[in-house]
Design a protein around this motif. Structure first.
Motif, PDB file in Angstrom:
ATOM      1  N   LEU A  22       1.043  -1.237   0.059  1.00 47.14           N
ATOM      2  CA  LEU A  22       0.046  -0.031   0.042  1.00 47.14           C
ATOM      3  C   LEU A  22       0.832   1.161   0.084  1.00 47.14           C
ATOM      4  O   LEU A  22       1.926   1.059   0.616  1.00 47.14           O
ATOM      5  N   ILE A  23       0.479   2.170  -0.596  1.00 43.85           N
ATOM      6  CA  ILE A  23       1.142   3.728  -0.422  1.00 43.85           C
ATOM      7  C   ILE A  23       0.912   4.082   0.909  1.00 43.85           C
ATOM      8  O   ILE A  23      -0.205   4.325   1.495  1.00 43.85           O
ATOM      9  N   PRO A  24       2.142   4.376   1.400  1.00 45.78           N
ATOM     10  CA  PRO A  24       1.554   5.200   2.892  1.00 45.78           C
ATOM     11  C   PRO A  24       0.628   6.121   3.115  1.00 45.78           C
ATOM     12  O   PRO A  24       1.112   7.159   2.350  1.00 45.78           O
ATOM     13  N   GLY A  25      -0.308   5.577   4.062  1.00 45.74           N
ATOM     14  CA  GLY A  25      -1.266   6.861   4.139  1.00 45.74           C
ATOM     15  C   GLY A  25      -2.038   7.140   2.899  1.00 45.74           C
ATOM     16  O   GLY A  25      -3.086   7.734   2.878  1.00 45.74           O
ATOM     17  N   GLY A  26      -1.928   6.087   1.883  1.00 43.56           N
ATOM     18  CA  GLY A  26      -2.788   6.352   0.532  1.00 43.56           C
ATOM     19  C   GLY A  26      -4.143   6.216   0.778  1.00 43.56           C
ATOM     20  O   GLY A  26      -5.126   6.522  -0.329  1.00 43.56           O
ATOM     21  N   LEU A  27      -4.826   5.506   1.849  1.00 45.05           N
ATOM     22  CA  LEU A  27      -6.020   5.283   2.112  1.00 45.05           C
ATOM     23  C   LEU A  27      -6.638   6.213   3.108  1.00 45.05           C
ATOM     24  O   LEU A  27      -7.783   6.071   3.724  1.00 45.05           O
ATOM     25  N   GLY A  28      -5.844   7.137   3.345  1.00 45.24           N
ATOM     26  CA  GLY A  28      -6.335   8.315   4.158  1.00 45.24           C
ATOM     27  C   GLY A  28      -7.267   8.002   5.425  1.00 45.24           C
ATOM     28  O   GLY A  28      -6.794   7.327   6.461  1.00 45.24           O
ATOM     29  N   LEU A  29      -8.433   8.459   5.720  1.00 49.06           N
ATOM     30  CA  LEU A  29      -9.276   8.073   6.868  1.00 49.06           C
ATOM     31  C   LEU A  29      -9.492   6.514   7.137  1.00 49.06           C
ATOM     32  O   LEU A  29      -9.381   6.192   8.180  1.00 49.06           O
ATOM     33  N   TRP A  30      -9.436   5.970   6.210  1.00 47.30           N
ATOM     34  CA  TRP A  30      -9.618   4.558   6.122  1.00 47.30           C
ATOM     35  C   TRP A  30      -8.429   3.855   7.276  1.00 47.30           C
ATOM     36  O   TRP A  30      -8.695   3.085   7.901  1.00 47.30           O
ATOM     37  N   GLU A  31      -7.154   4.260   6.625  1.00 48.32           N
ATOM     38  CA  GLU A  31      -6.320   3.981   7.418  1.00 48.32           C
ATOM     39  C   GLU A  31      -6.286   4.092   9.103  1.00 48.32           C
ATOM     40  O   GLU A  31      -5.971   3.684  10.065  1.00 48.32           O
ATOM     41  N   ILE A  32      -6.740   5.615   9.213  1.00 50.81           N
ATOM     42  CA  ILE A  32      -6.793   5.905  10.516  1.00 50.81           C
ATOM     43  C   ILE A  32      -7.854   5.270  11.516  1.00 50.81           C
ATOM     44  O   ILE A  32      -7.707   4.839  12.345  1.00 50.81           O
ATOM     45  N   TYR A  33      -9.028   5.001  10.592  1.00 47.98           N
ATOM     46  CA  TYR A  33     -10.019   4.259  11.352  1.00 47.98           C
ATOM     47  C   TYR A  33      -9.773   2.698  11.466  1.00 47.98           C
ATOM     48  O   TYR A  33     -10.221   2.030  12.598  1.00 47.98           O
ATOM     49  N   PHE A  34      -8.943   2.189  10.679  1.00 48.76           N
ATOM     50  CA  PHE A  34      -8.616   0.663  10.779  1.00 48.76           C
ATOM     51  C   PHE A  34      -7.380   0.686  12.111  1.00 48.76           C
ATOM     52  O   PHE A  34      -7.674  -0.088  13.086  1.00 48.76           O
ATOM     53  N   ARG A  35      -6.574   1.660  12.313  1.00 49.91           N
ATOM     54  CA  ARG A  35      -5.652   1.805  13.363  1.00 49.91           C
ATOM     55  C   ARG A  35      -6.535   2.022  14.572  1.00 49.91           C
ATOM     56  O   ARG A  35      -6.355   1.389  15.763  1.00 49.91           O
ATOM     57  N   LYS A  36      -7.553   2.828  14.550  1.00 47.73           N
ATOM     58  CA  LYS A  36      -8.211   3.110  15.890  1.00 47.73           C
ATOM     59  C   LYS A  36      -9.216   1.932  16.284  1.00 47.73           C
ATOM     60  O   LYS A  36      -9.309   1.607  17.561  1.00 47.73           O
ATOM     61  N   ILE A  37      -9.966   1.296  15.407  1.00 49.24           N
ATOM     62  CA  ILE A  37     -10.544  -0.018  15.456  1.00 49.24           C
ATOM     63  C   ILE A  37      -9.878  -1.107  16.054  1.00 49.24           C
ATOM     64  O   ILE A  37      -9.981  -1.701  17.286  1.00 49.24           O
ATOM     65  N   CYS A  38      -8.507  -1.390  15.476  1.00 44.05           N
ATOM     66  CA  CYS A  38      -7.554  -2.249  16.008  1.00 44.05           C
ATOM     67  C   CYS A  38      -7.119  -1.888  17.487  1.00 44.05           C
ATOM     68  O   CYS A  38      -6.949  -2.738  18.272  1.00 44.05           O
ATOM     69  N   THR A  39      -6.993  -0.709  17.711  1.00 43.64           N
ATOM     70  CA  THR A  39      -6.115  -0.260  18.989  1.00 43.64           C
ATOM     71  C   THR A  39      -7.328  -0.656  20.146  1.00 43.64           C
ATOM     72  O   THR A  39      -7.204  -0.934  21.083  1.00 43.64           O
ATOM     73  N   ALA A  40      -8.611  -0.256  19.506  1.00 41.29           N
ATOM     74  CA  ALA A  40      -9.695  -0.447  20.620  1.00 41.29           C
ATOM     75  C   ALA A  40      -9.714  -1.825  21.079  1.00 41.29           C
ATOM     76  O   ALA A  40      -9.986  -2.250  22.354  1.00 41.29           O
ATOM     77  N   TRP A  41      -9.708  -2.811  20.212  1.00 39.15           N
ATOM     78  CA  TRP A  41      -9.699  -4.400  20.121  1.00 39.15           C
ATOM     79  C   TRP A  41      -8.383  -4.936  20.919  1.00 39.15           C
ATOM     80  O   TRP A  41      -8.384  -5.638  21.681  1.00 39.15           O
ATOM     81  N   GLY A  42      -7.303  -4.058  20.780  1.00 35.16           N
ATOM     82  CA  GLY A  42      -6.034  -4.642  21.224  1.00 35.16           C
ATOM     83  C   GLY A  42      -5.627  -5.778  20.400  1.00 35.16           C
ATOM     84  O   GLY A  42      -4.563  -6.468  20.960  1.00 35.16           O
ATOM     85  N   GLU A  43      -6.011  -5.878  19.124  1.00 38.47           N
ATOM     86  CA  GLU A  43      -5.577  -6.647  18.341  1.00 38.47           C
ATOM     87  C   GLU A  43      -5.721  -6.643  16.782  1.00 38.47           C
ATOM     88  O   GLU A  43      -6.687  -5.761  16.645  1.00 38.47           O
ATOM     89  N   ILE A  44      -4.939  -7.085  15.967  1.00 42.34           N
ATOM     90  CA  ILE A  44      -5.246  -6.857  14.541  1.00 42.34           C
ATOM     91  C   ILE A  44      -5.942  -7.859  13.930  1.00 42.34           C
ATOM     92  O   ILE A  44      -5.883  -9.188  14.150  1.00 42.34           O
ATOM     93  N   SER A  45      -7.200  -7.511  13.379  1.00 43.04           N
ATOM     94  CA  SER A  45      -8.117  -8.459  12.852  1.00 43.04           C
ATOM     95  C   SER A  45      -9.006  -7.593  11.918  1.00 43.04           C
ATOM     96  O   SER A  45      -9.209  -6.394  11.853  1.00 43.04           O
ATOM     97  N   GLY A  46      -9.350  -8.693  10.770  1.00 43.42           N
ATOM     98  CA  GLY A  46     -10.151  -8.109   9.738  1.00 43.42           C
ATOM     99  C   GLY A  46     -11.606  -8.467   9.822  1.00 43.42           C
ATOM    100  O   GLY A  46     -12.390  -8.000   9.143  1.00 43.42           O
ATOM    101  N   GLU A  47     -12.019  -9.039  10.805  1.00 45.93           N
ATOM    102  CA  GLU A  47     -13.244  -9.425  11.125  1.00 45.93           C
ATOM    103  C   GLU A  47     -14.315  -8.560  11.898  1.00 45.93           C
ATOM    104  O   GLU A  47     -14.114  -8.536  13.195  1.00 45.93           O
ATOM    105  N   ILE A  48     -15.021  -7.694  11.300  1.00 41.85           N
ATOM    106  CA  ILE A  48     -16.050  -6.694  11.962  1.00 41.85           C
ATOM    107  C   ILE A  48     -17.076  -7.657  12.338  1.00 41.85           C
ATOM    108  O   ILE A  48     -17.964  -8.048  11.295  1.00 41.85           O
ATOM    109  N   ARG A  49     -17.733  -7.790  13.453  1.00 41.95           N
ATOM    110  CA  ARG A  49     -19.168  -8.400  13.710  1.00 41.95           C
ATOM    111  C   ARG A  49     -19.649  -7.211  14.276  1.00 41.95           C
ATOM    112  O   ARG A  49     -19.852  -7.117  15.341  1.00 41.95           O
ATOM    113  N   PRO A  50     -20.661  -6.724  13.476  1.00 36.66           N
ATOM    114  CA  PRO A  50     -21.443  -5.325  13.985  1.00 36.66           C
ATOM    115  C   PRO A  50     -22.849  -5.764  14.230  1.00 36.66           C
ATOM    116  O   PRO A  50     -23.548  -6.698  14.279  1.00 36.66           O
ATOM    117  N   GLN A  51     -23.335  -4.932  15.206  1.00 32.34           N
ATOM    118  CA  GLN A  51     -24.815  -4.756  15.859  1.00 32.34           C
ATOM    119  C   GLN A  51     -25.288  -3.483  15.826  1.00 32.34           C
ATOM    120  O   GLN A  51     -24.573  -2.396  16.242  1.00 32.34           O
TER     121      GLN A  51
END
Length: 345
Positions: A22-51
């Protein structure tokens, strides 16, 4: 997590992303929110289980005819959502996002959806506190417990919506009381036509409400002040969403804000616990006037809001669209190839 654990995890996350093709920072906000979600979980995961959770309640000012339309619309639309016939529930069904409607105060004899009815609507805030302290606690706890219920089932991302005629009025009251902003900065048309005479009527109503309750919504404790504000000039839906958002922090699950009403709930949550900012994700920039002001209270500037669509439907319509985009980008970040893989081609 403790500070040293967060630092360690940040290093792990940086290394993970730097390895990707990936181009560093090339996905803008989506990288920021990927980081925020993973940090909230405390793990790197691609599976979002929403409600998605929609809290429904009536407001006394509407039931007495001071604002909005026939209050029975709340009851009818809540039933409509259960049948999957509303805009928000159509979004959910199409994108396979589970949802529920929680009745925390619809003015009906029976419970509609998940029955956590505190009362048949709040009192008219022009003349009385919206709810008692016990009623606030019941609504708050209903929201908290719905999140806890789904966390036990493995849900790791929440989004919130609401239904209740008059709730842009109560939200403007809460926001002005919370921040000191003049009602001319917090009142928008809601479901009314955007006409100067109607707007003036609504602003005057909010001013009168704030004047009525100003002596009773002060406290040396900020959490206590927030409780008093919501109990005096808010609604059961706001109290329930507030409880749900604070539960997300306790259980370390990120959540998506929808429009004006849920953003006001998030601002209240931040005033009770600043860590809410670490878990709150914006979705869209509602056309309600106070939206920009209230998002700043949550630490969110306009350039951080992905959807600019002039929406004001409520029910969580914008939040659901955001959840689907988050699911897409979360999956991509985890599964996209690495530079090492690329160089082997």
């Amino acid at each position: 997590m403790k500070d040293n654990e967060i630092t360690s995890f940040d290093k792990e996350l940086n290394k993970f992303l730097q390895s990707k093709c990936l181009i560093p920072g090339g996905l803008g906000l989506w990288e920021i929110y990927f980081r925020k979600i993973c940090t909230a979980w405390g793990e790197i995961s691609g599976e979002i289980r929403p409600q998605h959770i929609i809290f429904s309640a009536d407001n006394g000012c509407n039931m007495e005819g001071y604002v909005g339309y026939n209050y029975e619309v709340t009851q009818k639309q809540s039933r409509n959502m259960l049948l999957g016939r509303s805009s928000a529930t159509q979004f959910c069904n199409f994108n396979n996002i589970p949802y529920e409607v929680v009745d925390v105060g619809i003015a009906s004899d029976d419970g509609i959806g998940v029955n956590r009815k505190v009362a048949k609507g709040t009192k008219n805030i022009l003349n009385h506190p919206a709810m008692t302290e016990d009623e606030f606690n019941s609504a708050f706890q209903a929201g908290y417990e719905r999140v806890e219920h789904y966390v036990k089932q493995g849900i790791n991302l929440f989004s919130f919506g609401e239904m209740g005629l008059g709730n842009t009025t109560t939200s403007a009251c809460v926001l002005s009381a919370l921040t000191g902003a003049d009602p001319s900065e917090t009142v928008g048309p809601g479901s009314w036509p955007n006409k100067p005479d109607l707007m003036k009527r609504k602003i005057d109503f909010v001013r009168a409400v704030l004047d009525k309750h100003k002596a009773n919504i002060v406290s040396e404790s900020e959490p206590d002040r927030v409780r008093k504000i919501v109990a005096h000039v808010g609604g059961f839906d706001i109290a329930a969403i507030l409880g749900a958002m604070l539960a997300c922090v306790d259980f370390e699950k990120p959540f998506v804000i929808d429009g004006f009403i849920t953003a006001v709930s998030a601002a209240c949550a931040v005033h009770m616990n600043d860590r809410v900012k670490d878990y709150a994700l914006p979705s869209h920039n509602s056309r309600e006037k106070g939206t920009e002001l209230v998002l700043v209270e949550v630490g969110i500037t306009q350039d951080m809001v992905p959807i600019q669509a002039q929406m004001s439907m409520g029910e969580g319509t914008g939040a659901i669209l955001m959840v689907q985009m988050l699911k897409t980008t979360q999956h991509m970040f985890v599964n996209v190839g690495t530079f090492a893989d690329l160089m082997k081609l």
